[in-house]
Design a protein around this motif. Structure first.
Motif, PDB file in Angstrom:
ATOM      1  N   VAL A 193       3.748   2.026  -3.726  1.00  0.00           N
ATOM      2  CA  VAL A 193       5.026   2.770  -3.444  1.00  0.00           C
ATOM      3  C   VAL A 193       5.316   3.445  -4.749  1.00  0.00           C
ATOM      4  N   GLU A 227       2.746   5.816  -6.381  1.00  0.00           N
ATOM      5  CA  GLU A 227       2.172   6.940  -5.381  1.00  0.00           C
ATOM      6  C   GLU A 227       0.834   6.670  -5.215  1.00  0.00           C
ATOM      7  N   PRO A 233      -1.457   6.007  -2.007  1.00  0.00           N
ATOM      8  CA  PRO A 233      -1.337   5.722  -0.642  1.00  0.00           C
ATOM      9  C   PRO A 233      -2.304   4.921  -0.010  1.00  0.00           C
ATOM     10  N   ASN A 234      -3.337   4.725  -0.646  1.00  0.00           N
ATOM     11  CA  ASN A 234      -4.363   3.958   0.031  1.00  0.00           C
ATOM     12  C   ASN A 234      -4.173   2.673  -0.273  1.00  0.00           C
ATOM     13  N   GLU A 261      -1.076   1.424  -0.476  1.00  0.00           N
ATOM     14  CA  GLU A 261      -0.012   1.214   0.491  1.00  0.00           C
ATOM     15  C   GLU A 261      -0.473   0.710   1.959  1.00  0.00           C
ATOM     16  N   LEU A 282      -1.893   6.984   6.263  1.00  0.00           N
ATOM     17  CA  LEU A 282      -1.749   7.111   5.072  1.00  0.00           C
ATOM     18  C   LEU A 282      -3.210   7.170   4.155  1.00  0.00           C
ATOM     19  N   ASP A 300      -6.562   8.194   2.400  1.00  0.00           N
ATOM     20  CA  ASP A 300      -6.958   9.488   2.014  1.00  0.00           C
ATOM     21  C   ASP A 300      -8.206   9.073   1.347  1.00  0.00           C
TER      22      ASP A 300
END
Length: 475
Positions: free
Chosen positions: A110, A113, A115-116, A118, A176, A178
Motif C-alpha cells: 500500500v 502503491e 496493487p499486485n 497488495e 486489484l 493489473d
C-alpha cells in the motif's frame, strides 16, 4: 524495529563511553533493511507456509484421513483420534508468525502503491486465516498481529466473521490485479512474478472457501456458479501449468522440509483404504507413492496396506512389511501443493453434480487427469473404462477422487471430510473419541495460558475446547 534496536544499543555505548556526533550513521547496520518491501517478504512467507503444510500433512492430515500412519508407537495416535492437548501448537505458531509478515507485506504494498502485491498479500492472508479457522474454529483475527501497537492479548473472532472477511478480501484482491503492471521485485518462488497466475490463485482459493460454507451460506452456490461461469472477470486455474504447487528444487533456499528423508517415511505405512482403492483404480500413482509389501524372505507381494483395525484384522503372517511411503516423496526435487488445478476441477464437478453448471463429467475427468499428471504419471487410455473410476453422477465418486487429489495438501482432505462426510472411512475397535472423526484441534496450551481471558470467552461461545465441537460451517 531493527533500526530501533540498533539505536538502543548505540545509546548504551554512549552512556558508558564518549560518543561522536555521527551516532546514527555509524550505528546503522548495512546488512539489514530499515523497511521491508512487499517483494522481500513474499518468498519467505511462501516457503514457510508450504513446508510447514507438508510436515503437518504427514503428522496429522494423512493420518486422520487414513492415507499413511505410524506403525510403531500407537500412544496418542492421531489416526486413532487420540489427540494430545498441544496437537495444533506448531500450526498456530507458524501461521501467526507468517500472518505478521503478511501484514507487513500488505502495508509495504500500500505504501509503495503496488496493487499486485497488495492483492497477493490479501490472498495469502485469506489462505492463512482459512487454515487456522478451519483447524480451530474461532481464532484471533481482527486484533491479531498488533503487538507492536501494544495489543498483546487479541480477542478471538467468530468464524463466521472470519469467513465474511476473507471472502471480501479475495473479492477485493481480484479487483486489484493489473496484469499490465509488472511485479518489480525478485522472482517469487510460486508463480515467478506472473500476475495472471496469482489472480487465478486468488479466485481458485475463493472457490475453495465458498464451497466450504455451502451448508451455512445460502448464496454460496450462486456465487460459486458466478465465478465458474465468468472466467473473464474471475479467472481460475485452467491447467497444471498455472496451479499453486510449490516446486522444491533442493537448492537453497528451496530445500526439502525433511533434512533427513528417513524421518519422512521410517516407521510409517499406508492404510489399506488408500492402497486398495488405488489398486482398484489400476492407478499409475501407486509406484510413485508406495513401496511394495515384502515377505519374510524378501518376496514381493505387490501393494498391500495395513487395515486400520489391524489388531483384529491383521495382514498375513507371511508378510514382513506392508507398503509404505516412498522416501523419494521427501527428497528434492519434490512438490508441495497449496491448491491444485485438480481441486478446482473437482469443485466444478460438484457444482455440475448439483445442477449449477454444465459438463460435470468433463470436470470430473479433468480433475482426475490433473491429479495424476501432477505426480508425473501418464493417464492410461482405459482409466475411465474401469467401473471404479468412471463418473457415475454421484458426489461420492467425485469426493473419493478428490481425496486422492488432496494427497500431500495440508489438512484439506480432513476439511472436506468434515464438510461432506466423504469418503466413508473404516473404523477400528481401538479408536478413541467414540470412533467419531474429530471436528477441530484443541487450542494450543500457550494461547490458553497467555491469552486466558480471551481464550475463555471463545471457548464459552463455541461450547467448549473439545475436538468434537463443530466449527461454524460444519453445523
Amino acid at each position: 524495529m531493527k533500526t530501533l534496536k540498533f539505536l538502543i544499543a548505540g545509546f548504551l555505548v554512549c552512556v558508558l563511553s564518549s560518543c561522536s556526533t555521527n551516532f546514527e550513521e555509524i550505528n546503522t547496520d548495512p546488512n539489514n533493511l530499515e523497511q521491508i518491501t512487499a517483494g522481500s517478504a513474499l518468498n519467505p512467507i511462501l516457503y514457510e507456509l508450504s513446508t510447514h503444510n507438508a510436515l503437518q500433512h504427514r503428522n496429522i492430515g494423512a493420518q486422520l484421513m487414513q492415507m499413511f500412519i505410524p506403525n510403531e508407537d500407537n500412544t496418542n495416535a492421531v489416526f486413532y483420534y487420540d489427540f494430545v492437548q498441544n496437537i495444533g501448537g506448531s500450526t498456530w505458531n507458524t501461521y501467526y508468525s507468517e500472518l505478521t509478515n503478511i501484514k507487513e507485506m500488505e502495508k509495504a504494498a500500500v505504501r509503495d502503491e503496488l496493487p499486485n502485491y497488495e492483492a497477493i498479500a490479501l490472498t495469502l492472508k485469506a489462505y492463512a486465516f482459512s487454515i487456522l479457522t478451519d483447524c480451530f474454529g474461532d481464532v484471533p483475527m481482527l486484533e491479531a498481529g498488533s503487538a507492536e501497537e501494544g495489543d498483546w492479548f487479541p480477542e478471538f473472532t467468530e468464524q463466521e466473521t472470519i469467513y465474511t472477511q476473507i471472502l471480501e478480501d479475495l473479492e477485493r484482491a481480484n479487483s486489484l490485479y493489473d496484469t499490465d503492471q509488472a511485479m518489480p521485485y525478485v522472482s517469487d518462488i510460486l508463480f515467478h512474478n506472473d500476475v495472471a497466475k496469482w489472480q487465478k490463485f486468488t479466485n481458485s482459493l475463493h472457490m475453495r472457501l465458498l464451497l466450504r460454507t455451502v451448508n451455512r451460506n445460502a448464496s454460496a452456490y450462486t456465487e460459486l456458479a458466478a465465478i465458474a461461469n465468468n472466467p473473464a472477470t474471475y479467472p481460475v486455474f485452467t491447467g497444471n501449468d498455472d496451479h499453486a504447487v510449490l516446486q522444491i528444487s533442493g537448492e537453497a533456499p528451496l530445500l526439502s522440509p525433511w533434512s533427513r528423508p528417513q524421518d519422512f517415511n521410517t516407521f510409517r505405512v499406508y492404510n489399506a483404504f488408500f492402497i486398495d482403492h488405488l489398486k482398484e483404480f489400476e492407478d499409475p500413482r501407486l509406484p510413485v507413492f508406495a513401496t511394495e509389501a515384502m515377505g519374510l524372505n524378501n518376496e514381493r507381494y505387490g501393494y498391500i496396506g495395513l487395515p486400520i483395525d489391524f489388531r483384529n484384522d491383521p495382514v498375513a503372517d507371511s508378510i514382513a512389511t506392508v507398503s509404505g511411503p516412498r522416501q523419494q516423496l521427501a527428497i528434492a526435487p519434490l512438490i508441495v501443493p497449496l491448491l491444485s488445478y485438480a481441486e478446482v476441477e473437482f469443485i466444478k464437478a460438484e457444482l455440475g453434480q448439483r445442477g449449477l453448471i454444465i459438463n460435470e463429467q468433463e470436470h470430473y475427468e479433468n480433475g482426475v487427469e490433473a491429479a495424476l499428471t501432477m505426480w508425473g504419471v501418464d493417464v492410461p487410455d482405459s482409466y475411465f473404462d474401469n467401473t471404479a473410476t468412471a463418473y457415475d453422477g454421484t458426489l461420492e465418486r467425485i469426493i473419493l477422487q478428490k481425496y486422492f487429489a488432496l494427497f500431500f495438501t495440508d489438512y484439506q482432505a480432513w476439511f472436506e471430510h468434515r464438510r461432506t462426510g466423504l469418503p466413508q472411512l473404516p473404523v477400528s475397535s481401538d479408536m478413541k473419541n467414540n470412533r467419531e472423526m474429530p471436528s477441530r484441534l484443541y487450542y494450543p496450551i500457550d494461547e490458553a495460558d497467555r491469552n486466558n481471558q480471551n481464550y475463555k470467552a471463545a471457548v464459552e461461545r463455541m461450547g467448549g475446547d473439545e475436538i468434537n465441537i463443530k466449527v461454524w460451517w460444519d453445523k
